[in-house]
Scaffold this motif. Structure first.
Motif, PDB file in Angstrom:
ATOM      1  N   ILE A  36      -8.769  10.076   2.690  1.00  0.00           N
ATOM      2  CA  ILE A  36      -9.229   9.151   1.651  1.00  0.00           C
ATOM      3  C   ILE A  36     -10.348   9.757   0.816  1.00  0.00           C
ATOM      4  CG2 ILE A  36     -10.244   6.895   1.206  1.00  0.00           C
ATOM      5  CD1 ILE A  36      -7.442   6.660   2.231  1.00  0.00           C
TER       6      ILE A  36
ATOM      7  N   GLN B 269       0.835  -1.211   0.000  1.00  0.00           N
ATOM      8  CA  GLN B 269       0.000   0.000   0.000  1.00  0.00           C
ATOM      9  C   GLN B 269       0.864   1.253   0.000  1.00  0.00           C
ATOM     10  OE1 GLN B 269      -3.058   0.248   3.041  1.00  0.00           O
ATOM     11  NE2 GLN B 269      -2.938   2.484   3.050  1.00  0.00           N
TER      12      GLN B 269
ATOM     13  N   ASP C  13     -15.491   2.009   4.089  1.00  0.00           N
ATOM     14  CA  ASP C  13     -14.685   1.906   5.306  1.00  0.00           C
ATOM     15  C   ASP C  13     -14.063   3.229   5.710  1.00  0.00           C
ATOM     16  OD1 ASP C  13     -15.298  -0.749   5.337  1.00  0.00           O
ATOM     17  OD2 ASP C  13     -13.362  -1.435   4.554  1.00  0.00           O
ATOM     18  N   ASN C  14     -14.004   4.186   4.808  1.00  0.00           N
ATOM     19  CA  ASN C  14     -13.285   5.437   5.084  1.00  0.00           C
ATOM     20  C   ASN C  14     -14.172   6.666   4.951  1.00  0.00           C
ATOM     21  OD1 ASN C  14     -10.192   4.634   5.300  1.00  0.00           O
ATOM     22  ND2 ASN C  14     -11.085   3.409   3.654  1.00  0.00           N
TER      23      ASN C  14
ATOM     24  N   GLU D  68       1.377   4.895  -2.702  1.00  0.00           N
ATOM     25  CA  GLU D  68       0.800   6.142  -2.217  1.00  0.00           C
ATOM     26  C   GLU D  68       1.557   7.338  -2.781  1.00  0.00           C
ATOM     27  OE1 GLU D  68      -0.255   6.417   1.857  1.00  0.00           O
ATOM     28  OE2 GLU D  68      -1.834   4.926   1.647  1.00  0.00           O
TER      29      GLU D  68
ATOM     30  N   LYS E  20      -6.453   0.903  -1.938  1.00  0.00           N
ATOM     31  CA  LYS E  20      -6.501   2.014  -0.989  1.00  0.00           C
ATOM     32  C   LYS E  20      -5.381   3.003  -1.265  1.00  0.00           C
ATOM     33  CE  LYS E  20      -7.052   2.853   3.963  1.00  0.00           C
ATOM     34  NZ  LYS E  20      -7.052   2.220   5.313  1.00  0.00           N
TER      35      LYS E  20
ATOM     36  N   VAL F 101     -13.567   0.194   0.067  1.00  0.00           N
ATOM     37  CA  VAL F 101     -12.619   1.219   0.529  1.00  0.00           C
ATOM     38  C   VAL F 101     -13.367   2.512   0.833  1.00  0.00           C
ATOM     39  CG1 VAL F 101     -10.682   2.675  -0.161  1.00  0.00           C
ATOM     40  CG2 VAL F 101     -10.645   0.237  -0.675  1.00  0.00           C
TER      41      VAL F 101
ATOM     42  N   TYR G 101      -7.301  -5.061  -1.607  1.00  0.00           N
ATOM     43  CA  TYR G 101      -7.810  -3.944  -0.799  1.00  0.00           C
ATOM     44  C   TYR G 101      -6.702  -2.934  -0.484  1.00  0.00           C
ATOM     45  CZ  TYR G 101     -10.264  -1.464   2.955  1.00  0.00           C
ATOM     46  OH  TYR G 101     -10.844  -0.492   3.741  1.00  0.00           O
ATOM     47  N   SER G 102      -5.556  -3.431  -0.035  1.00  0.00           N
ATOM     48  CA  SER G 102      -4.458  -2.535   0.361  1.00  0.00           C
ATOM     49  C   SER G 102      -3.936  -1.732  -0.817  1.00  0.00           C
ATOM     50  CB  SER G 102      -3.317  -3.351   0.984  1.00  0.00           C
ATOM     51  OG  SER G 102      -3.754  -4.024   2.141  1.00  0.00           O
TER      52      SER G 102
END
Length: 955
Positions: A802, A647, A795-796, A651, A747, A792, A743-744
């Motif tokens: 995010i 992840q 959840d955020n 970024e 994100k 994602v 998922y990671s």
């Protein structure tokens, strides 16, 4: 008095403002202003204590940078003054206000704050009346009296004769005819005497007031001599501890400091005789000795005229000997002029007595007394003729005798430093001073009776220092002291006490707490194995606790980074087997929690420091387990660590991405193999060994991507350049095919693809869309990727880091065609889910930028058709009458563009679209909302959607 005593007795008029955690501005000023406004409502309730503690917690962050309060002092103090001067304010409210003012003074310093207090003539009488109404014996209201004394100290500087304030003739009888009225000067003089005798911090404030009041031209002739007589009579016997008033001694010292020489000279012989007869230098009380030294040195300065010593070194000369000799050195363009002769000055006999008293105080047991004496020696030396100053230097050098104690050597070092700072040492004396100082340091640390204590005291002081290099040196020195002096069995109790002390510093929330945590976290990690193994549970628990974000330490990312580094070093020092094997899971969980730190301040994403240290720590822990205890590398722990690195590798921060990429590939190719890495063999195919090795750059971040001649390495090279998203993103997006990483990675991609940096967005979106296009034949995987995007988002919700990029990410994704099979699939709920969570994110919010970004997403959802399109249009028409005119204008423009692109799939009647678009284009959407609402309603009717209904506010 906290913050006042140090200022009052500080000889150098300068502010030492540390950088500490390098705050940019007083960010909580509005909170403080609101707390002041709320005082009226809570001053008689328990909430007052809660707010007072909160005010203290806010202000203590600025102890090292108090100047950040300066731009706001006037408006803060204005609120205080308004409450105090309000005749309707009850006494309880005024005392609460003074308590709040005290906190401001405590942080910024009284000398700065008093300059911002009102000091008109009317203010002087108001403050004096307030002060006279106070009870000096009330222990609950001492802060009120302290603030009033300081306020009065600025008021007494008014440029008018104080007799003009009396309003009556001298000796006029009072109202009862039995006694005369007190003049304003008498009233202030009485306040000075009353509070100089107090036993609380008001005594120090009274000393400052006396120094300003008694040195006035209209006051000194009447009250200066009377004040000195009163002080001498009051302390005719300093041996009686119960009759000592330290505030009076402080006031005498302050008046001697601020008064004019010609005014003080008539009183100095008597004062010198008084202080000498009291034998202050042998008194048991440290404060008596301290103030005695201050009084003596200022008496000595009064006897000597102020001047610049003519024999001091000439600035700019290339040779010290040439400067002192007055001969031009070779290469100097101008000759050095010989200074005029000043040896004809008469030196009063009392000066010799003063110097002798100061030299005796250089041997004092307390450092603060020796320091004050050293300052006095330096100042008096600067006013003496050359020969006399040289004699003083020679006398100071006699303190470095074999039969003298270490306190005398220390006092001599400080005195020589003061003399040297003022240019009063000859080259020969300077050479001898260096020899004495070197010898003192050598003897003190090699043959002293308390060598470990001396070293530890010095190291502990440096561990909390604001300069990083000094902290690093202290961190390196601490394990050496343990190994040299504290390694035997007899030292075990001492080691236990020190470890308790050091670990407690990891929980410090003091003004210097950030630096203390940083220094001690690294220092504990550097300790020898025999120390750490004895106290391992305490060490692990304390370091882990230091890695956690708490309310009072939210911005202290540096301390959490260093706690992670310290924890990693403990693992390296002790190893796994018979070391930290019982704590592997606990340490791993703490490091994984640090991967979720995204603390933001004025410097940006400072949480990245913690995340980078955490990735390094996780790799180190897994490597140690792989080498010594492979069974401890659990599937849960290793999988989470590798996913976390993946992840971070996609970024937005270049440095963090590069670090994460190296960590990720180090997991893959570690020797021995790290077990339980998901899809280990597949990862090796995506990141071939020969392509992830760094070539020609030494492996450092700074050199990456630079060839031998300084030219950039071509991005067509097979070697991955971790700093370049064009190299890394195409590889990491391939991890989306594996559910364990999906998922990671998504994100991280959401954050990068939703950013504003053009190159990062370009490479991220190109890599992602290219991969998604390859999934058009694999609908199951494509559907799973889209479902993960929705997850994602869900959840955020309300996570600014995010959701901000998420809107931009969705806008770009929906317009790219990369997921067109999903949008065209009538059974897919992707678009409906996105719309649902978008509305949840916007509910109750008034962030204009978030609204503008949401408009773009809503416009893209029009292409889906059906219920999603109708709901998106319903939300968009609400924005057409939004309160902010810019939002209205943008909503109209974006809706026009969307209807142009997706009109054929829109649920609105096709025959009405041209009319809708004409209205959107021709209407001035910056007009009043009341005028726009009927137009908006017409658009709703034309598009066959429900008109928005204005919510009625609850009564």
């Amino acid at each position: 008095m906290v913050g006042l005593d140090a200022d009052l007795n500080k000889d150098d008029e300068c502010d030492n403002i540390g950088l500490g955690c390098a705050l940019e501005h007083f960010s909580e000023v509005e909170d403080v202003m609101n707390m002041i406004d709320n005082l009226k409502n809570i001053y008689e309730t328990p909430q007052l204590e809660v707010d007072y503690d909160r005010l203290y917690s806010i202000l203590k962050q600025y102890y090292e940078q108090p100047h950040l309060l300066d731009p706001h002092l006037d408006k803060i103090l204005a609120k205080f003054i308004a409450l105090i001067k309000d005749k309707e304010s009850p006494s309880g409210l005024k005392h609460a206000t003074f308590n709040y003012m005290y906190q401001i003074i405590r942080v910024r310093g009284y000398k700065v704050v008093v300059r911002h207090l009102p000091h008109e003539v009317s203010d002087l009488l108001t403050v004096l009346t307030f002060l006279e109404a106070q009870d000096p014996m009330d222990k609950e209201t001492w802060r009120s009296r302290l603030v009033l004394l300081l306020w009065l100290s600025i008021g007494v500087i008014i440029p008018f004769h104080m007799s003009r304030l009396d309003g009556f003739a001298p000796d006029q009888p009072g109202a009862a005819g039995s006694s005369k009225k007190l003049t304003v000067m008498e009233r202030i003089f009485n306040m000075c005497k009353i509070y100089a005798c107090s036993k609380d911090s008001c005594a120090e404030a009274s000393a400052y007031l006396a120094s300003k009041f008694l040195t006035r031209s209209d006051v000194k002739e009447i009250y200066l001599g009377a004040f000195f007589d009163w002080a001498c009579d009051l302390h005719s016997n300093l041996k009686d501890q119960d009759t000592i008033h330290y505030g009076v001694l402080a006031a005498v010292a302050a008046v001697l400091k601020h008064g004019k020489r010609d005014d003080l000279l008539p009183y100095t012989p008597k004062l010198l005789q008084w202080v000498n007869e009291q034998n202050y230098k042998h008194h048991n009380a440290m404060l008596v000795r301290k103030y005695g030294v201050k009084i003596v040195q200022r008496i000595g300065l009064t006897f000597l005229r102020p001047r610049v010593a003519s024999f001091r070194y000439t600035q700019g000369s290339r040779s010290l000997a040439v400067t002192l000799g007055g001969v031009a050195a070779a290469g100097d363009t101008e000759p050095v002029a010989a200074p005029p002769d000043d040896e004809d000055q008469d030196i009063p006999q009392e000066v010799e007595e003063v110097v002798e008293l100061l030299l005796c105080s250089l041997r004092d047991e307390d450092t603060v007394v020796r320091w004050s004496a050293a300052k006095g020696v330096g100042r008096i030396g600067a006013r003496l003729p050359a020969l006399a100053a040289a004699d003083v230097c020679e006398i100071v050098l006699t303190l470095f005798a074999e039969n003298e104690r270490d306190t005398a050597w220390h006092g001599g070092c400080m005195a020589l430093a003061e003399l040297a700072r003022r240019g009063l040492l000859s080259p020969q004396q300077a050479r001898y001073m260096y020899e004495c100082y070197s010898r003192y340091v050598y003897l003190f640390f090699k043959y002293g009776d308390n060598v470990p204590d001396d070293w530890l005291e010095l190291i502990e002081e440096c561990l909390g220092h604001e300069v990083q290099v000094i902290r690093e040196k202290a961190i390196q020195a601490l394990p050496l002291v343990f190994e040299q002096y504290l390694s035997d069995e007899d030292s075990r109790p001492r080691r236990a006490g020190l470890m308790q002390k050091y670990c407690s510093q990891l929980a410090s929330t003091s003004a210097n707490g950030l630096l203390l945590r940083m220094g001690y976290a690294r220092a504990i990690g550097a300790l020898p194995k025999f120390v750490l193994s004895e106290h391992l549970p305490l060490v692990i628990r304390s370091l882990i606790e230091c890695t956690r974000v708490t309310e009072g330490t939210q911005k202290w990312a540096e301390s959490r980074r260093d706690a992670v580094v310290g924890l990693t070093e403990v693992c390296h020092t002790l190893g796994i087997v018979d070391g930290v094997d019982k704590y592997v899971e606990e340490i791993s969980d703490a490091l994984l929690a640090c991967l979720a730190e995204y603390t933001i301040d004025m410097r940006g994403d400072i949480g990245a420091w913690v995340r980078e240290a955490s990735m390094t720590g996780l790799l180190a822990l897994c490597r140690l387990c792989a080498a010594q205890a492979p069974q401890l590398n659990s599937a849960r722990g290793v999988g989470a660590a590798v996913r976390g690195a993946a992840q971070q590798a996609v970024e937005k921060i270049d440095r963090t991405r590069a670090h994460a990429g190296r960590i990720f590939t180090a997991f893959i190719y570690n020797d021995p193999i790290i077990n339980n890495i998901p899809h280990h063999e597949a990862l090796k195919r995506i990141f071939p060994y020969d392509e992830v090795e760094l070539r020609g750059s030494g492996g450092g971040c700074s050199g990456e991507g630079v060839g031998e001649g300084g030219e950039p390495v071509s991005e067509n090279s097979n070697v991955v350049l971790w700093l370049f998203p064009g190299h890394t993103m195409p590889r990491f997006v391939q991890l989306l095919q594996y559910p364990e990483y999906r998922y990671s990675v998504l994100k991280g991609l959401v954050v990068s693809a939703g950013e504003l940096t053009e190159s990062l967005v370009k490479h991220t979106t190109q890599s992602l869309y290219s991969y998604l296009h390859t999934l058009h034949e694999d609908m199951a995987t494509l559907r799973s990727v889209c479902d993960t995007i929705v997850q994602v988002f869900a959840d955020n919700l309300h996570v600014k880091r995010i959701t901000g990029p998420m809107f931009n990410f969705l806008d770009r994704l929906l317009s790219s065609g990369a997921i067109s099979p999903i949008l065209e699939d009538p059974e897919s709920t992707f678009a409906a889910d996105i719309l649902k969570y978008l509305q949840l994110e916007l509910r109750g919010g008034k962030n204009i930028y978030k609204l503008l970004d949401s408009i773009n997403v809503l416009c893209q959802l029009i292409q889906v058709g059906g219920a999603v399109c109708s709901k998106a249009l319903g939300q968009l028409v609400i924005y057409l009458c939004y309160a902010d005119r810019y939002v209205r204008r943008c909503a109209a423009a974006r809706l026009y563009e969307a209807l142009t692109l997706y009109g054929d799939t829109c649920t609105a009647p096709q025959h009405n679209l041209d009319q809708v678009m004409s209205i959107l284009a021709e209407t001035d959407w910056e007009r009043d909302v009341a005028e726009l609402r009927p137009i908006r309603n017409d658009i709703c009717d034309l598009m066959d959607i429900k008109r928005p209904v204005l919510k009625q506010k609850a009564p």
